[in-house]
Design an enzyme around this catalytic site. Structure first.
Site, PDB file in Angstrom:
ATOM      1  N   ASP A   1       0.847  -1.198   0.000  1.00  0.00           N
ATOM      2  CA  ASP A   1       0.000   0.000   0.000  1.00  0.00           C
ATOM      3  C   ASP A   1       0.880   1.246   0.000  1.00  0.00           C
ATOM      4  O   ASP A   1       1.657   1.448   0.937  1.00  0.00           O
ATOM      5  CB  ASP A   1      -0.909  -0.009   1.237  1.00  0.00           C
ATOM      6  CG  ASP A   1      -1.916   1.133   1.219  1.00  0.00           C
ATOM      7  OD1 ASP A   1      -2.299   1.579   0.118  1.00  0.00           O
ATOM      8  OD2 ASP A   1      -2.318   1.595   2.296  1.00  0.00           O
TER       9      ASP A   1
ATOM     10  N   ASP B   1      -0.255   6.786  -8.300  1.00  0.00           N
ATOM     11  CA  ASP B   1      -0.727   5.712  -7.411  1.00  0.00           C
ATOM     12  C   ASP B   1      -0.951   4.411  -8.160  1.00  0.00           C
ATOM     13  O   ASP B   1      -1.864   4.305  -8.975  1.00  0.00           O
ATOM     14  CB  ASP B   1      -2.027   6.145  -6.716  1.00  0.00           C
ATOM     15  CG  ASP B   1      -2.523   5.078  -5.742  1.00  0.00           C
ATOM     16  OD1 ASP B   1      -1.686   4.356  -5.167  1.00  0.00           O
ATOM     17  OD2 ASP B   1      -3.749   4.951  -5.563  1.00  0.00           O
TER      18      ASP B   1
END
Ligand SMILES: *[C@@H]1O[C@H](CO)[C@@H](O)[C@H](O)[C@H]1NC(C)=O
Ligand SMILES: *[C@@H]1O[C@H](CO)[C@@H](O)[C@H](O)[C@H]1NC(C)=O
Ligand SMILES: *[C@@H]1O[C@H](CO)[C@@H](O)[C@H](O)[C@H]1NC(C)=O
Ligand SMILES: *[C@@H]1O[C@H](CO)[C@@H](O)[C@H](O)[C@H]1NC(C)=O
Ligand SMILES: *[C@@H]1O[C@H](CO)[C@@H](O)[C@H](O)[C@H]1NC(C)=O
Ligand SMILES: *[C@@H]1O[C@H](CO)[C@@H](O)[C@H](O)[C@H]1NC(C)=O
Ligand SMILES: *[C@@H]1O[C@H](CO)[C@@H](O)[C@H](O)[C@H]1NC(C)=O
Ligand SMILES: *[C@@H]1O[C@H](CO)[C@@H](O)[C@H](O)[C@H]1NC(C)=O
Length: 476
Positions: free
Chosen positions: A113, A351
């Site tokens: 993450d 991202d």
């Protein structure tokens, strides 16, 4: 243990326009301060293959962004949906990448993450609770992979507790321990991490925990052993896994990501590779474009959860129906060239957990109109849909005066529901994100030490193995 504080400026909190009556705020992006010169883009053997969770799990960071964007929430808490429609939503949201982590000599699959910072594993004995109402439910419902038991190299840190609430309502409580961890072939002794004993978690049946790649300020260690007494903002920061590696000089302070494309176009299919301390040994372009990193943190006004993202400024967006178009990358006004759209665009989040590109509204609309037949916005799906056999326009993201063209294969995505969506969607006035649609076309280097991100184009590999993108083969 040394705690590296990269951010020198205090975050000013400024509310930004909220959509659909949902409040969130973007804390004023902070320019990261370079602590050293850029590290070389050397090839490293410290690589880890990234897998995809084989379920409907979504990336936490992406789920957060998407939930904020779409206003999906339950009782004031942004949520990532995980049933029925989740498969489709995961195309809009992203799906988690998994990688192996060894703790005390035993190997586990963990979620990677980029929006959070802690490393944690689930303890062999834990209580599973329903994230929505805290009712104790059967362990199996948390759907973890194999659990971790304290090894001989682990030690509990006294008078500390681990307490993290992800913005989608998931939350974890437990102990803080130190353990010897091996990640990408690099071993860190006595790394601080969370040992989860209470979990409100939507697992994927494979992963046993998570490694967060964001900055140290987001770590979630608290004083004492009573989680109810933990006060948001009074966390005791520690060096997260990668920061420890960098601080101990075990590798250069960079990591890089190359995502793969596969033929099925499924949001959950291809993985990629994560390299620590350098770049993986894969073909890429001769040129590097670099951009300074700022850190954007976002939090919901209703709660404390806060995510941090790596953000950059881009020059603008290259859109044309004409595959021979040449773009005015320096915006000189040269009439022979096609001007970039929305130049420049600030605070663009890089991202890997987000599947698509979320572009400013004018860019998304121009691109949609440039498909033949044009893509149209479907309010029921909430995305631009397009004929699966549409002719794709030329599209690129311009960074540091270089256009990174996006392979047509990434611009039309078959949802598997009998219709296709475009790989570039409207950010609706919210955060601009260059997700997998972009990242599959580049090798991305996060140079944490020099506070910059660098990109180099990768081959535009079409499904049949041809390497071409119209006349735009200026990759090498
Ligand atoms: C799936 O989620 C939706 C939206 O939260 C909910 O209305 C529905 O009842 C859920 N379906 C199942 C089978 O859990
Ligand atoms: C890790 O902790 C153990 C036990 O406390 C200690 O013996 C060892 O020296 C530590 N290693 C490092 C690198 O600090
Ligand atoms: C700590 O954990 C408790 C119990 O899950 C939760 O109610 C509380 O909000 C958490 N506090 C922080 C600061 O995360
Ligand atoms: C890490 O390496 C750099 C460059 O080789 C050196 O200048 C520095 O002193 C080293 N730091 C530590 C803590 O060993
Ligand atoms: C990026 O940061 C470096 C070092 O702080 C600075 O010299 C350079 O001008 C910055 N570049 C841009 C485009 O802001
Ligand atoms: C693009 O260039 C190719 C080769 O130079 C040429 O055949 C083609 O007609 C051009 N297309 C357009 C739309 O200008
Ligand atoms: C594209 O697909 C549609 C049906 O979805 C069909 O009617 C049309 O002829 C196709 N166009 C081309 C150029 O193949
Ligand atoms: C591969 O696909 C491209 C685009 O669909 C096509 O132009 C090219 O001729 C194909 N090459 C081969 C060897 O089949």
């Amino acid at each position: 243990m040394r705690f590296i504080e990269f951010a020198a400026l205090a975050a000013l909190t400024v509310p930004i326009a909220a959509r659909d009556n949902f409040d969130f705020r973007v804390n004023q992006p902070r320019r990261l301060v370079a602590i050293q010169r850029p590290s070389p883009n050397s090839i490293t053997g410290h690589t880890i293959p990234l897998g995809r969770a084989n379920t409907k799990v979504n990336s936490l960071s992406a789920g957060y962004l998407q939930a904020i964007r779409s206003g999906k929430h339950v009782d004031g808490v942004y949520t990532r949906l995980r049933n029925g429609t989740a498969e489709l939503l995961s195309i809009g949201t992203g799906s988690a990448f998994l990688a192996p982590l060894s703790a005390g000599g035993e190997s586990f699959d963990v979620v990677i993450d980029t929006g959070s910072s802690d490393t944690w594993l689930v303890n062999s004995q834990f209580t599973c609770v329903d994230p929505t109402d805290s009712e104790v439910i059967d362990e199996s419902q948390c759907a973890f992979g194999p659990s971790y038991s304290l090894s001989s190299t682990a030690e509990q840190v006294p008078n500390r507790n681990f307490n993290i609430s992800y913005a989608d309502g998931e939350r974890l409580n437990g102990e803080i321990i130190t353990e010897d961890l091996t990640f990408a072939g690099i071993t860190i002794e006595n790394q601080t991490m969370g040992l989860v004993t209470v979990a409100g978690w939507y697992g994927d049946g494979t992963s046993s925990g998570l490694v967060g790649l964001a900055y140290a300020s987001l770590t979630n260690q608290y004083s004492g052993s009573n989680p109810s007494a933990d006060i948001a903002g009074l966390n005791i920061p520690y060096n997260p896994l990668l920061t420890s590696m960098f601080a101990q000089n075990l590798t250069a302070p960079i990591f890089s990501i190359a995502l793969d494309r596969d033929n099925s176009q499924s949001a959950q299919a291809a993985g990629g590779v994560l390299a620590v301390g350098g770049i993986p040994n894969i073909p890429h372009g001769r040129f590097w474009a670099s951009a300074n990193i700022s850190v954007v943190s976002i939090d919901a006004l209703t709660g404390q959860p806060e995510y941090q993202f790596y953000a950059i400024q881009i020059d603008g967006w290259a859109v044309s129906k004409n595959w021979n178009a040449s773009f005015d990358v320096a915006m000189t006004g040269n009439t022979k060239k096609t001007p970039l759209l929305h130049a420049p665009t600030y605070n663009v989040i890089v991202d890997s957990g987000t599947s698509l590109i979320y572009a400013p509204t004018d860019v998304a609309a121009s691109l949609a109109a440039a498909f033949t037949p044009p893509a149209t916005f479907s309010s029921s799906v909430g995305l631009y849909t397009v004929a699966c056999n549409a002719t794709v326009p030329l599209f690129g993201v311009t960074i540091s005066k270089k256009v990174f063209y996006i392979n047509p294969l990434d611009l039309i995505i078959d949802t598997g529901y009998g219709f296709c969506v475009t790989g570039v969607q409207d950010n609706g006035g919210g955060m601009t994100i260059i997700g997998d649609t972009f990242m599959r076309n580049v090798l991305t280097v996060f140079d944490v030490g020099a506070a910059q991100v660098r990109f180099s184009a990768r081959q535009c590999q079409l499904t049949n193995g041809t390497i071409t993108l119209g006349g735009k083969a200026d990759y090498f």
